[in-house]
Design a protein around this motif. Structure first.
Motif, PDB file in Angstrom:
ATOM      1  N   UNK A  56       0.835  -1.208   0.000  1.00 56.07           N
ATOM      2  CA  UNK A  56       0.000   0.000   0.000  1.00 56.07           C
ATOM      3  C   UNK A  56       0.870   1.258   0.000  1.00 56.07           C
ATOM      4  N   UNK A  57       1.934   1.258   0.798  1.00 58.85           N
ATOM      5  CA  UNK A  57       2.851   2.399   0.787  1.00 58.85           C
ATOM      6  C   UNK A  57       3.520   2.561  -0.577  1.00 58.85           C
ATOM      7  N   UNK A  58       3.886   1.432  -1.200  1.00 55.86           N
ATOM      8  CA  UNK A  58       4.515   1.491  -2.521  1.00 55.86           C
ATOM      9  C   UNK A  58       3.541   2.046  -3.560  1.00 55.86           C
ATOM     10  N   UNK A  59       2.293   1.621  -3.482  1.00 56.52           N
ATOM     11  CA  UNK A  59       1.291   2.137  -4.418  1.00 56.52           C
ATOM     12  C   UNK A  59       1.194   3.654  -4.315  1.00 56.52           C
ATOM     13  N   UNK A  60       1.281   4.171  -3.105  1.00 52.60           N
ATOM     14  CA  UNK A  60       1.220   5.619  -2.918  1.00 52.60           C
ATOM     15  C   UNK A  60       2.489   6.302  -3.439  1.00 52.60           C
ATOM     16  N   UNK A  61       3.634   5.644  -3.321  1.00 54.23           N
ATOM     17  CA  UNK A  61       4.853   6.190  -3.925  1.00 54.23           C
ATOM     18  C   UNK A  61       4.646   6.437  -5.412  1.00 54.23           C
TER      19      UNK A  61
END
Length: 471
Positions: free
Chosen positions: A393-398
């Motif tokens: 999820x954090x990577x998707x936001x990156x």
């Protein structure tokens, strides 16, 4: 009307109340504003939606989040939800999601939380999809709606309302606790290795192994892995994951990460952040990584960026981190000597401020990270030497959850161009979004797992970006 001296106290009171109200409104508005910041160096593509049957996004928003995740949440909390008298609001959310393709998004109930800034932030996030487009749960960007499910769940149970019986109640606490208890057997072997690594001067070897543990621990996500698996089953599964790790990397910047960390080590250590993803076993390996970074001298301090409220089932709050540390510190030293010693060491790190915990609403919102709140951007830009970004999820936001070319768009052009400090993403793939992956490795992954290569966590990446700030 003639003013008399007796009127002066009332006038003064009215003026004071007006001044305070105006100041509060100005503060809320200012906190909700965000100044322009760097963006990716490439044209930003469209965000992922949930409209296409057969995609993970569609399955998640049309079925999985309601029929699996919220159903499991109900089964875990039926007694508590009934006692808290929140079943009606919970079922209303489920009804929305059961008709996700036709149900339009709505704003949060502004009486549900005393945090005017957070409510205003969500209103700004949702306005384009509610006011302008009248989007449904499927036609709005996937990242927005998936994060919003959990914020609506918090509203339904009264999480932010001090007068509610659901105030500060974590509906995922039981699952996270089981994940913690089942993590000990696998962690014992990891901690044995990490402890020995920190006692050598070979930063290259130590960091390579520590980052591998930290990366593949994400495969143990509680929203996908059942927490009723036995500890031995989980240990064997993680051993198998590690043995296949090199073959399953679609991009590997470990060498670049090592070179950068060796520079930090040579300068006496840096300030390193870990933007945390899941509780359970993954949080344990995050703590192992932080342990290695401090003990080896790569880091002077480690700051854990944590979620401000329960979300995505297993995502970690400050309470989860401290509970994990205390649990390991209380283990039987005869049965789990490395776990007990690590727990005691971790307690000292927290007490000495070598480790710092920081919760923020930004980490539970769907904004692209190039729209980072000003205070977080400035803190990372001025204080942090390196940020590890954990999880999917954090990577998707990156990536803004956008449809970047999997191989042609490099991570440094997409993320390194705007992130406020040097950044390393450790991600196992659990969503149909990515960048900077080797074309040959992508084709190989497609051949090995045509349907699931992007979503099962079998494949991963280690990405490094320089960041936009000059320190």
């Amino acid at each position: 009307m003639r003013l008399l001296p007796s009127h002066y106290p009332l006038l003064l009171l009215c003026f004071t109340l007006f001044t305070k109200t105006t100041a509060a409104m100005t503060t809320t508005t200012n906190k909700n504003k965000s100044r322009p910041k760097p963006k990716p160096a490439l044209p930003i593509p469209s965000p992922l939606l949930s409209l296409t049957p057969g995609t993970w996004a569609y399955d998640t928003m049309s079925r999985r989040v309601n029929e699996e995740i919220l159903q499991r949440t109900w089964e875990e909390n039926e007694t508590e939800f009934t006692e808290m008298k929140v079943t009606g609001a919970f079922e209303a959310l489920r009804k929305d999601l059961s008709n996700a393709g036709t149900t339009q998004l709505t704003f949060l109930d502004e009486s549900s939380s005393p945090d005017a800034v957070e409510l205003a932030q969500w209103r700004d996030i949702l306005s384009p999809f509610i006011i302008s487009n009248k989007d449904t749960w499927l036609s709005a960007p996937w990242c927005v709606t998936e994060f919003y499910v959990y914020r609506r769940l918090m509203q339904a149970i009264g999480y932010f309302d001090p007068s509610s019986k659901g105030y500060q109640y974590d509906p995922f606490a039981k699952e996270k606790l089981r994940g913690l208890h089942s993590s000990v057997a696998s962690a014992e072997g990891v901690l044995d290795k990490i402890t020995s690594l920190s006692q050598t001067s070979d930063v290259a070897t130590g960091l390579a192994i520590a980052s591998a543990f930290c990366l593949w621990g994400n495969k143990m996500d509680l929203s996908i892995w059942p927490t009723n698996s036995s500890a031995e089953d989980l240990k064997l599964a993680f051993d198998q994951i590690l043995s296949n790790s090199k073959d399953n990397l679609l991009h590997d910047d470990t060498a670049t990460l090592i070179a950068y960390c060796q520079e930090l080590h040579g300068k006496g250590g840096g300030n390193i952040d870990i933007i945390v993803d899941n509780a359970g076993f993954e949080l344990v390996v995050d703590l192992c990584m932080a342990d290695y970074l401090v003990a080896s001298g790569v880091a002077k301090s480690v700051t854990f960026q944590l979620k401000a409220h329960p979300t995505f089932v297993s995502d970690a709050l400050e309470h989860d981190l401290k509970n994990t540390v205390e649990y390991f510190a209380s283990l039987d030293a005869g049965e789990y000597p490395h776990g007990r010693a690590a727990g005691e060491r971790w307690l000292k790190y927290l007490n000495n401020q070598d480790w710092v915990c920081h919760e923020d609403n930004f980490w539970v919102q769907p904004l692209p990270m190039w729209q980072m709140h000003d205070d977080i951007f400035d803190d990372l830009n001025t204080r942090c030497d390196l940020a590890f970004v954990k999880g999917d999820a954090n990577y998707r936001r990156l990536l803004g959850d956008c449809e970047w070319d999997y191989s042609a768009a490099s991570f440094d052009d997409v993320v390194g161009a705007y992130f406020p400090c040097a950044v390393c993403a450790l991600r196992t793939l659990k969503a149909e979004v990515g960048c900077g992956m080797e074309a040959k490795q992508v084709e190989r992954a497609k051949e090995l797992d045509p349907k699931g290569w992007m979503v099962t966590g079998r494949f991963g990446v280690v990405h490094f970006g320089k960041g936009c700030g000059e320190r």
